[in-house]
Motif scaffolding. Sequence first.
Motif, PDB file in Angstrom:
ATOM      1  N   HIS A  17       0.747  -1.418  -0.056  1.00 46.74           N
ATOM      2  CA  HIS A  17       0.112   0.135   0.075  1.00 46.74           C
ATOM      3  C   HIS A  17       0.914   1.344   0.082  1.00 46.74           C
ATOM      4  O   HIS A  17       2.042   1.174   0.448  1.00 46.74           O
ATOM      5  CB  HIS A  17      -0.912   0.075   1.262  1.00 46.74           C
ATOM      6  CG  HIS A  17      -0.520   0.500   2.437  1.00 46.74           C
ATOM      7  ND1 HIS A  17      -0.174  -0.438   3.727  1.00 46.74           N
ATOM      8  CD2 HIS A  17      -0.324   1.806   3.011  1.00 46.74           C
ATOM      9  CE1 HIS A  17       0.186   0.477   4.559  1.00 46.74           C
ATOM     10  NE2 HIS A  17       0.356   1.543   3.931  1.00 46.74           N
ATOM     11  N   ARG A  70      -0.891  12.526  -0.090  1.00 48.49           N
ATOM     12  CA  ARG A  70      -1.608  13.693   0.809  1.00 48.49           C
ATOM     13  C   ARG A  70      -2.118  14.842  -0.212  1.00 48.49           C
ATOM     14  O   ARG A  70      -0.950  15.261  -1.169  1.00 48.49           O
ATOM     15  CB  ARG A  70      -0.759  14.468   1.621  1.00 48.49           C
ATOM     16  CG  ARG A  70      -0.189  13.404   2.892  1.00 48.49           C
ATOM     17  CD  ARG A  70       0.926  13.609   3.479  1.00 48.49           C
ATOM     18  NE  ARG A  70       1.464  12.776   4.223  1.00 48.49           N
ATOM     19  CZ  ARG A  70       2.421  12.813   4.986  1.00 48.49           C
ATOM     20  NH1 ARG A  70       3.278  13.913   4.815  1.00 48.49           N
ATOM     21  NH2 ARG A  70       2.815  11.770   5.789  1.00 48.49           N
ATOM     22  N   ASN A 121       4.417   8.891  -0.276  1.00 48.32           N
ATOM     23  CA  ASN A 121       5.216   9.326   0.769  1.00 48.32           C
ATOM     24  C   ASN A 121       6.040   7.694   1.439  1.00 48.32           C
ATOM     25  O   ASN A 121       6.886   7.870   2.269  1.00 48.32           O
ATOM     26  CB  ASN A 121       4.974  10.093   1.872  1.00 48.32           C
ATOM     27  CG  ASN A 121       3.678   9.575   2.362  1.00 48.32           C
ATOM     28  OD1 ASN A 121       3.445   8.399   2.725  1.00 48.32           O
ATOM     29  ND2 ASN A 121       2.636  10.400   2.703  1.00 48.32           N
ATOM     30  N   HIS A 122       5.317   6.712   1.020  1.00 52.33           N
ATOM     31  CA  HIS A 122       5.846   5.367   1.346  1.00 52.33           C
ATOM     32  C   HIS A 122       5.009   4.381   0.599  1.00 52.33           C
ATOM     33  O   HIS A 122       4.112   4.622   0.169  1.00 52.33           O
ATOM     34  CB  HIS A 122       5.607   5.179   3.065  1.00 52.33           C
ATOM     35  CG  HIS A 122       4.144   4.832   3.406  1.00 52.33           C
ATOM     36  ND1 HIS A 122       3.404   6.149   3.575  1.00 52.33           N
ATOM     37  CD2 HIS A 122       3.394   3.944   4.019  1.00 52.33           C
ATOM     38  CE1 HIS A 122       2.289   5.799   4.147  1.00 52.33           C
ATOM     39  NE2 HIS A 122       2.261   4.290   4.179  1.00 52.33           N
ATOM     40  N   GLN A 178       1.102  -2.281  12.226  1.00 52.70           N
ATOM     41  CA  GLN A 178       2.048  -1.814  11.245  1.00 52.70           C
ATOM     42  C   GLN A 178       3.327  -0.922  12.411  1.00 52.70           C
ATOM     43  O   GLN A 178       2.924  -0.541  13.420  1.00 52.70           O
ATOM     44  CB  GLN A 178       1.349  -0.473  10.630  1.00 52.70           C
ATOM     45  CG  GLN A 178       0.316  -0.847  10.142  1.00 52.70           C
ATOM     46  CD  GLN A 178      -0.605   0.536   9.486  1.00 52.70           C
ATOM     47  OE1 GLN A 178      -1.307   1.023  10.170  1.00 52.70           O
ATOM     48  NE2 GLN A 178      -0.622   0.631   8.104  1.00 52.70           N
TER      49      GLN A 178
HETATM   50  C1  OOG Z   1      -0.532   8.200   5.789  1.00 50.48           C
HETATM   51  C2  OOG Z   1      -0.222   7.838   7.232  1.00 50.48           C
HETATM   52  C3  OOG Z   1      -1.154   6.449   7.495  1.00 50.48           C
HETATM   53  C4  OOG Z   1      -1.258   4.070   7.104  1.00 50.48           C
HETATM   54  O1  OOG Z   1      -0.568   2.865   6.803  1.00 50.48           O
HETATM   55  O2  OOG Z   1      -2.135   3.918   8.084  1.00 50.48           O
HETATM   56  C5  OOG Z   1      -0.283   5.178   6.926  1.00 50.48           C
HETATM   57  C6  OOG Z   1       0.489   9.545   5.543  1.00 50.48           C
HETATM   58  O3  OOG Z   1       1.590   9.791   6.443  1.00 50.48           O
HETATM   59  O4  OOG Z   1       0.128  10.072   4.570  1.00 50.48           O
HETATM   60  O5  OOG Z   1       0.350   5.330   6.187  1.00 50.48           O
END
Ligand code: OOG
Length: 463
Positions: free
Chosen positions: A68, A72, A223-224, A264
Amino acid sequence: MTDHMHPDDIRTLFSRAMSDMYRAEVPQYGALIDLVRAVNAATLEADPDLAAQLDAGGERARLDVERHGAIRLGTAEELAGIRRMFAVMGMYPVGYYDLSVAGLPVHSTAFRPITPEALARNPFRVFTSLIRLELVEDRALAETAAAILAQRRIFTPGALTLIDRAEAEGGLSAADARRFVAEALQTFRWHSEATVSSETYAALHEAHRLIADVVSFRGPHINHLTPRTLDIDAVQAAMPRRGITPKAVVEGPPRRRAPILLRQTSFKALEETVRFQGAAAAGRHTARFGEIEQRGVALKPAGRALYDRCLAAARASAPVGADGSGGAAYVAALEARFAAFPDDAARLRRDGLAYFRYRPAGGAVPPAASVEALIEAGRLIADPQTYEDFLPVSAAGIFQSNLGSDAQSNYSAAANREAFETALGAQVTDADRLYRAAEKQSLRRALAALGQDHLIARLSDAA
Ligand code: OOG
Ligand code: NI
């Protein structure tokens, strides 16, 4: 007949392209993928039952590609455009997450596939947040931010043309799909050149680091990108040996024999060199980070309510400090509170706490007295349904950690789902409805295959 590429295949092309791009941009991501792969292989080898269960649910094949990401967004138009872009890949908004509870000026949804078949083919999801400038106290700064955002265009003209075509023609040819993936990728790329001066950046950063991250760049950089592990504690323990420092505590439920929902952990953002407008010297910005997750069974409303109660009690009794202090006490409190939560699959099912998927073992049998009797006789098998969504408290913890603090914060909620859906231009799908439908449909099919029509007739429509 059409010669359109299937949306599931477009999604697979896209998630692979994103992964390749992110691997090139963030070297630690490649190291993490290798580590997760090794841990998953070892876990499957040590646990043949888990391997069989994943095979039965069609999940073993998807594991290696499962990711995933998160983005933003700055405006309603951007969110509506992203909805149209993801729809081309068979991803739809599921769930509404209010992050204001953690003092974050965003609310979110997850774009993801929604049918069991599409999830089995590639479950790629993107946690998508929309900044809420109305929560920024400094109104002049909020207006400046809005004016800056109004100037940017996050989609390439080529992407927009192909989205229009996909909507008008009900899909894209293989050649168009490949062009679409290449164009769509541009939206999520990292731009080291900021669109604002270092003074404006500093003012935005002062209001909130998230605001600076969204407003100062040309687009919503990914961002990840998070791989799914079968043993998050093993990965967390092995991370430091590979030069990766995870956050203090794993978010979500504690370790369980029968995993529930989602656990997580993340590691700190990279510090990137950026060039501000009009600046001679290079500046710095942290935006991107790494994360891993372990997925367990999806919970029914009663199970979710119990989860929320256990989690809230643990958080209230053992707060974690900004520097991660109190982490061990928190884990102990979490384990103590979750002792109240049943920890085997059969009980989770019988107590109505979790969602399952049913399959027949063999062909028709004489009419049975009940569904339970078929399960006891080994003719009907119930596999846990994997939780495909996110958790607001965990998401807030991941945001916070990435913003530089491990502190757990609890603010008053300011949910505004209606405003979010207006911006989105659609309603978000209720995740429970999807799990319920998958459970019911699988049970009907399995009972039909077992020749148990009298039991199908007894299933209530609400079940
Ligand atoms: C999203 C943070 C939330 C998750 O897996 O719940 C998230 C972000 O920092 O834009 O990545
Ligand atoms: Ni995430």
